[in-house]
Design a protein around this motif. Structure first.
Motif, PDB file in Angstrom:
ATOM      1  N   SER A 352      30.173 -44.013 -45.287  1.00  0.00           N
ATOM      2  CA  SER A 352      29.278 -43.565 -44.220  1.00  0.00           C
ATOM      3  C   SER A 352      29.634 -42.167 -43.722  1.00  0.00           C
ATOM      4  CB  SER A 352      29.306 -44.550 -43.050  1.00  0.00           C
ATOM      5  OG  SER A 352      30.608 -44.615 -42.495  1.00  0.00           O
ATOM      6  N   LYS A 353      30.239 -41.362 -44.579  1.00  0.00           N
ATOM      7  CA  LYS A 353      30.528 -39.990 -44.191  1.00  0.00           C
ATOM      8  C   LYS A 353      29.217 -39.226 -44.034  1.00  0.00           C
ATOM      9  CE  LYS A 353      34.986 -39.912 -46.567  1.00  0.00           C
ATOM     10  NZ  LYS A 353      35.793 -39.273 -47.639  1.00  0.00           N
ATOM     11  N   PRO A 354      29.148 -38.268 -43.101  1.00  0.00           N
ATOM     12  CA  PRO A 354      27.916 -37.507 -42.899  1.00  0.00           C
ATOM     13  C   PRO A 354      27.430 -36.856 -44.194  1.00  0.00           C
ATOM     14  CG  PRO A 354      29.462 -37.068 -41.126  1.00  0.00           C
ATOM     15  CD  PRO A 354      30.200 -37.893 -42.137  1.00  0.00           C
ATOM     16  N   ARG A 355      26.134 -36.981 -44.441  1.00  0.00           N
ATOM     17  CA  ARG A 355      25.452 -36.398 -45.597  1.00  0.00           C
ATOM     18  C   ARG A 355      25.826 -37.062 -46.913  1.00  0.00           C
ATOM     19  NH1 ARG A 355      22.050 -34.621 -42.269  1.00  0.00           N
ATOM     20  NH2 ARG A 355      21.040 -33.508 -43.989  1.00  0.00           N
ATOM     21  N   ALA A 356      26.608 -38.145 -46.879  1.00  0.00           N
ATOM     22  CA  ALA A 356      26.982 -38.832 -48.118  1.00  0.00           C
ATOM     23  C   ALA A 356      25.802 -39.667 -48.616  1.00  0.00           C
ATOM     24  CB  ALA A 356      28.194 -39.730 -47.880  1.00  0.00           C
ATOM     25  N   ILE A 357      25.710 -39.820 -49.922  1.00  0.00           N
ATOM     26  CA  ILE A 357      24.631 -40.585 -50.545  1.00  0.00           C
ATOM     27  C   ILE A 357      25.150 -41.983 -50.865  1.00  0.00           C
ATOM     28  CG2 ILE A 357      23.079 -40.744 -52.525  1.00  0.00           C
ATOM     29  CD1 ILE A 357      23.086 -37.717 -52.674  1.00  0.00           C
ATOM     30  N   LEU A 358      24.403 -43.003 -50.436  1.00  0.00           N
ATOM     31  CA  LEU A 358      24.802 -44.379 -50.709  1.00  0.00           C
ATOM     32  C   LEU A 358      24.577 -44.711 -52.175  1.00  0.00           C
ATOM     33  CD1 LEU A 358      23.410 -46.350 -47.623  1.00  0.00           C
ATOM     34  CD2 LEU A 358      25.714 -45.516 -48.007  1.00  0.00           C
ATOM     35  N   LYS A 359      25.552 -45.372 -52.765  1.00  0.00           N
ATOM     36  CA  LYS A 359      25.436 -45.788 -54.157  1.00  0.00           C
ATOM     37  C   LYS A 359      25.003 -47.244 -54.214  1.00  0.00           C
ATOM     38  CE  LYS A 359      28.996 -42.603 -55.826  1.00  0.00           C
ATOM     39  NZ  LYS A 359      30.312 -42.486 -56.525  1.00  0.00           N
ATOM     40  N   PRO A 360      24.065 -47.575 -55.103  1.00  0.00           N
ATOM     41  CA  PRO A 360      23.637 -48.972 -55.227  1.00  0.00           C
ATOM     42  C   PRO A 360      24.802 -49.870 -55.616  1.00  0.00           C
ATOM     43  CG  PRO A 360      22.112 -47.494 -56.362  1.00  0.00           C
ATOM     44  CD  PRO A 360      23.302 -46.670 -55.976  1.00  0.00           C
ATOM     45  N   ARG A 361      24.802 -51.082 -55.087  1.00  0.00           N
ATOM     46  CA  ARG A 361      25.829 -52.071 -55.403  1.00  0.00           C
ATOM     47  C   ARG A 361      25.196 -53.215 -56.186  1.00  0.00           C
ATOM     48  NH1 ARG A 361      30.554 -51.586 -52.611  1.00  0.00           N
ATOM     49  NH2 ARG A 361      31.207 -52.866 -54.393  1.00  0.00           N
TER      50      ARG A 361
END
Length: 413
Positions: A352-361
């Protein structure tokens, strides 16, 4: 990881414009976040939400007649459309609904005749001239004041409230009763539905309510009948006898019902699936999405640890094209109704870092596990996402994971 039980988030709700986001917790507190305004110097900050106001909505109580403790936990929050500079919202615990006014104050009056600047009364004999009070600038202060308290109308725990389209009335529902309230009248309500046991419990206010006995949804039209004793629509999907088991009735119980923004569809969430129903077709859902079908083999252990009774919510995006709902291990699921694609994402401090992109799980059921997969036996059932909210017009979502609130924004915004 240690946290106070009072900090567990119990409800999340955007207001009608999406500029404010309210959360309620088990400690009876309401925290309102306000969206940052866009600036030329920091355009990337648009979309960030910062704390706007925090106030104690409910306190723990004790019913001496029934020897019953009443928790302060906020079960639901509902915003009213903004009519002036102030904001209004409803919040409820198990027994009492409150109407709150949230307003800003950046000026204070000075120069009273009967009081000095510290607020103390002046000696009338010392007042020799008439002064006209003036307003002086002050630091912005956000005030939350209770305007109405609606109590003593529910025998069972209130589990849902809903503001009606006339914005003059609202409904509150417990397991067996739905009450209709007028915002101006606090000492009486009108019971539009009262199920005498052994009727099944209701999980949402009319005009749409679900009965926790299989996949059943009643829709009542209050324009034709003030009492909800005759349904206008009745949605039920017949159960396949070959699939019936000890857990069938539990996992088919509906935990949430939501109308689409267009008013054409309703969405229901049971333990394992999300279903979309067309209001013009009552015999079966037009879409069924498997949220975590890999848990079917775990129903015995989920029953033993009471997780099978968890009530997951579901939400539409602003255009009704995507559905979101929660799962375990801090996972939440999204289903695209147009492309039929789905994705599993995780809300955690690590990603949840700012501007981070979530990776599908992905969850591995059996066999050889790939590097980016997690085994179904490794899922943490104490980490669950029950409450989610979607911005009314933009791809901004709010996800409550235990005592943490995560806000994610589409990378194209």
């Amino acid at each position: 990881v240690f946290f106070f039980l009072a900090d567990i988030i119990s409800t999340v709700e955007f207001n009608h414009t999406g500029e404010l986001l309210a959360t309620g917790d088990k400690g009876g507190r309401v925290v309102i976040f306000q969206r940052e305004q866009e600036s030329k110097n920091q355009p990337h900050r648009r979309g960030e939400y910062n704390v706007y106001s925090t106030f104690q909505s409910h306190e723990p109580e004790f019913d001496y007649l029934k020897s019953l403790e009443i928790e302060e936990k906020i079960n639901k929050i509902r915003w009213l459309p903004q009519q002036n500079a102030a904001y209004f919202l409803l919040s409820t615990n198990d027994k009492t609904v409150k109407l709150w006014k949230v307003s800003e104050r950046d000026k204070r009056p000075e120069g009273y005749n009967l009081k000095d600047e510290d607020g103390r009364l002046r000696d009338p004999s010392m007042i020799t001239m008439l002064r006209v009070p003036v307003l002086r600038p002050m630091d912005l202060m956000v005030e939350a004041t209770p305007r109405r308290v609606f109590a003593n109308a529910h025998t069972y725990h209130i589990n849902s409230i809903s503001v009606n389209s006339d914005y003059e009335t609202y409904m509150s529902a417990d397991d067996l009763r739905i009450n209709l309230w007028n915002f101006e009248i606090t000492n009486q309500s009108f019971s539009i539905l009262w199920c005498v046991p052994p009727c099944s419990p209701c999980d949402g206010p009319s005009p749409a309510k679900s009965r926790n006995k299989g996949d059943i949804v009643d829709i009542n039209d209050m324009r034709t009948s003030a009492l909800c004793d005759r349904h206008a629509k009745f949605f039920e999907e017949p159960e396949d006898p070959s699939n019936r088991s000890f857990f069938s009735e539990i996992i088919s119980s509906i935990s949430d019902v939501k109308f689409s923004h267009s008013g054409r569809y309703i969405m229901t969430r049971d333990y394992l699936t999300v279903k979309v129903w067309d209001l013009n077709m009552e015999n079966r859902p037009i879409e069924t999405y498997q949220v975590h079908d890999y848990l079917r083999s775990k129903l015995c252990s989920l029953y033993e640890n009471d997780c099978i009774f968890d009530k997951f919510e579901c939400v539409w995006n602003g255009s009704d094209s995507v559905i979101m709902t929660g799962s375990y291990n801090n996972f939440f699921r999204m289903f695209d109704r147009n492309t039929k694609r789905d994705v599993t994402l995780e809300a955690s401090r690590e990603n949840s870092k700012p501007r981070a992109i979530l990776k599908p799980r992905k969850v591995c059921v059996g066999g050889k596990r790939r590097k980016d997969e997690i085994s179904v036996d490794s899922l943490d059932f104490s980490k669950k996402i029950l409450h989610t909210a979607w911005h009314p017009s933009e791809n901004i979502i709010a996800v409550a994971a235990t005592n943490n609130l995560y806000i994610f924004q589409d990378k194209v915004n």
